[in-house]
Motif scaffolding. Structure first.
Motif, short mmCIF file in Angstrom:
data_model
loop_
_atom_site.label_atom_id
_atom_site.label_comp_id
_atom_site.label_asym_id
_atom_site.label_seq_id
_atom_site.Cartn_x
_atom_site.Cartn_y
_atom_site.Cartn_z
N ALA A 91 0.85 -1.18 0.00
CA ALA A 91 0.00 0.00 0.00
C ALA A 91 0.89 1.22 0.00
O ALA A 91 1.86 1.29 0.75
CB ALA A 91 -0.91 0.02 1.23
N THR A 92 0.58 2.21 -0.83
CA THR A 92 1.36 3.43 -0.88
C THR A 92 0.43 4.61 -0.83
O THR A 92 -0.75 4.52 -1.17
CB THR A 92 2.21 3.51 -2.16
OG1 THR A 92 1.34 3.51 -3.28
CG2 THR A 92 3.15 2.31 -2.26
N SER A 93 0.95 5.75 -0.44
CA SER A 93 0.15 6.96 -0.42
C SER A 93 0.04 7.51 -1.82
O SER A 93 0.83 7.17 -2.70
CB SER A 93 0.82 8.01 0.49
OG SER A 93 2.00 8.47 -0.14
N VAL A 107 1.46 3.63 5.48
CA VAL A 107 0.04 3.33 5.40
C VAL A 107 -0.70 4.28 6.33
O VAL A 107 -0.44 4.33 7.52
CB VAL A 107 -0.23 1.87 5.81
CG1 VAL A 107 -1.72 1.58 5.75
CG2 VAL A 107 0.54 0.92 4.91
N THR A 108 -1.64 5.04 5.80
CA THR A 108 -2.36 6.02 6.59
C THR A 108 -3.51 5.36 7.32
O THR A 108 -3.87 4.21 7.09
CB THR A 108 -2.90 7.13 5.68
OG1 THR A 108 -3.86 6.55 4.81
CG2 THR A 108 -1.79 7.75 4.84
N SER A 110 -6.63 6.00 6.92
CA SER A 110 -7.71 5.66 5.99
C SER A 110 -7.40 4.36 5.28
O SER A 110 -8.29 3.58 4.99
CB SER A 110 -7.92 6.79 4.98
OG SER A 110 -6.75 6.99 4.21
N ALA A 111 -6.09 4.12 4.98
CA ALA A 111 -5.73 2.87 4.31
C ALA A 111 -5.97 1.69 5.21
O ALA A 111 -6.35 0.61 4.76
CB ALA A 111 -4.27 2.92 3.87
N THR A 143 -9.40 0.51 4.93
CA THR A 143 -9.78 0.00 3.62
C THR A 143 -9.51 -1.50 3.54
O THR A 143 -8.49 -1.99 4.02
CB THR A 143 -8.97 0.72 2.52
OG1 THR A 143 -9.29 2.11 2.56
CG2 THR A 143 -9.29 0.15 1.14
N THR A 158 -8.06 -4.43 1.92
CA THR A 158 -6.96 -4.54 0.96
C THR A 158 -7.44 -5.31 -0.27
O THR A 158 -7.87 -6.46 -0.17
CB THR A 158 -5.76 -5.27 1.57
OG1 THR A 158 -5.32 -4.56 2.73
CG2 THR A 158 -4.62 -5.37 0.57
N THR A 214 -6.47 1.23 -7.18
CA THR A 214 -6.72 2.50 -6.50
C THR A 214 -8.01 2.34 -5.71
O THR A 214 -9.04 1.96 -6.26
CB THR A 214 -6.86 3.66 -7.50
OG1 THR A 214 -7.92 3.38 -8.43
CG2 THR A 214 -5.56 3.87 -8.27
N GLU A 223 -6.06 5.44 -1.92
CA GLU A 223 -4.80 4.71 -1.71
C GLU A 223 -4.46 3.86 -2.92
O GLU A 223 -5.33 3.51 -3.72
CB GLU A 223 -4.92 3.80 -0.48
CG GLU A 223 -5.16 4.53 0.82
CD GLU A 223 -3.99 5.42 1.21
OE1 GLU A 223 -2.84 5.04 0.90
OE2 GLU A 223 -4.23 6.49 1.78
N ARG A 224 -3.19 3.53 -3.05
CA ARG A 224 -2.72 2.69 -4.13
C ARG A 224 -2.14 1.40 -3.56
O ARG A 224 -1.44 1.43 -2.54
CB ARG A 224 -1.66 3.41 -4.96
CG ARG A 224 -2.17 4.66 -5.66
CD ARG A 224 -1.06 5.37 -6.39
NE ARG A 224 -1.53 6.60 -7.02
CZ ARG A 224 -0.75 7.48 -7.63
NH1 ARG A 224 0.56 7.26 -7.69
NH2 ARG A 224 -1.26 8.57 -8.17
#
Length: 300
Positions: A14-16, A23-24, A26-27, A30, A32, A89, A93-94
């Protein structure tokens, strides 16, 4: 029967949006996204899960958007590169996922002594018939309907042994009974053939909407296109009787036709193809057929 081999996933990252690797919060909330289920093989189908609305990218382009249930289906071409990198996406997040596909070993076959008029269009009348049929087929492939694809399971559309698998390259040679001219052509078999006597029932392998029901296409003869949703279309050919109409919704196991020996055939059988269409693109040139036998082997 081909065996499905799910080789190890190499990475899920996971990347911003800015490209960092932290990882934030919000991630963390989420789900995955992943596509590590289904038929992870050349000619197969990836079954993906994650947040609704997630976009999946492969080979630099978008290939699917997750539906309201957080699911998507991504086709794998017969000669896809074994090492696949997917990007997602989701909620800003990516994510990245790497898979290694099991490879195929499709053979080469030679069919000799054929009536060339059973192979391709040669006379002007045949060419005109093939042209009208092509227009109908292309229009049907442009139509998309909502549906679960094969997420609710899939079954064989007719009883009988497999007479020809998906994938082999076939060379046809012979002489035209109409013109007396010789023919020599090569093509890849994009379907799964079931040897059946004429008049054997054909059922819907999964729920869907009929997008084409025609008793006289040039190559296919009696044919039905059944849109299962998520870009997946079952195509049934050489039917002796078409028992549904375009626009009709059918359920898995519902009878839709009888097998036959119509169109360009060398004997009675049911030809069943499954085409995967990229629901994230309006360009139909990138769509392709996948192996129905691999779909039948997917466990639920």
């Amino acid at each position: 029967m081909l065996r499905l081999i799910a080789l190890p996933i190499l990475a899920i990252l996971a990347t911003s949006p800015e490209g960092g690797n932290a990882v934030t919060a919000s991630a963390q909330e989420t789900i995955t996204p992943t596509c590590n289920a289904g038929a992870i093989q050349q000619g197969g189908l990836l079954l993906c899960t994650g947040e609704p609305g997630t976009t999946v990218y492969m080979n630099g382009g978008a290939v699917a958007v997750f539906d309201a249930d957080g699911r998507a289906s991504v086709g794998l071409a017969q000669h896809a590169e074994p090492d696949v990198t997917l990007r997602f996406t989701s909620n800003g997040e990516r994510f990245t996922e790497s898979l290694t596909l099991a490879t195929r070993d499709d053979d080469f076959r030679v069919l000799e002594g054929l009536d060339c008029d059973r192979v391709d269009a040669r006379t002007q009348e045949q060419i005109d018939h093939a042209g009208r049929s092509w227009v109908k087929k292309q229009a049907a492939f442009q139509e998309f309907n909502e549906g679960a694809g094969i997420w609710n399971g899939i079954t064989r559309p007719s009883e009988g042994p497999m007479s020809s698998p998906f994938g082999p390259t076939r060379r046809y040679t012979g002489v035209s009974a109409v013109t007396g001219e010789a023919c020599d052509s090569v093509s890849v078999h994009r379907g799964y053939d079931i040897a059946t006597p004429v008049g054997t029932p054909v059922v819907a392998p999964a729920d869907g909407v009929i997008t084409l029901a025609d008793g006289d296409l040039y190559y296919e003869g009696g044919a039905i296109f059944l849109d299962h949703g998520q870009g997946l279309v079952s195509v049934f050919m050489h039917l002796s009787e078409v028992q549904v109409e375009a626009g009709q919704r059918v359920e898995a196991g519902e009878q839709i036709a009888l097998t036959g020996n119509t169109g360009r055939t060398t004997g009675p059988h049911l030809h069943w193809s499954v085409k995967w269409r990229n629901t994230a693109s309006d360009d139909r040139g990138g769509d392709f057929y996948i192996d129905p036998a691999l779909l039948l082997d997917i466990g639920y």
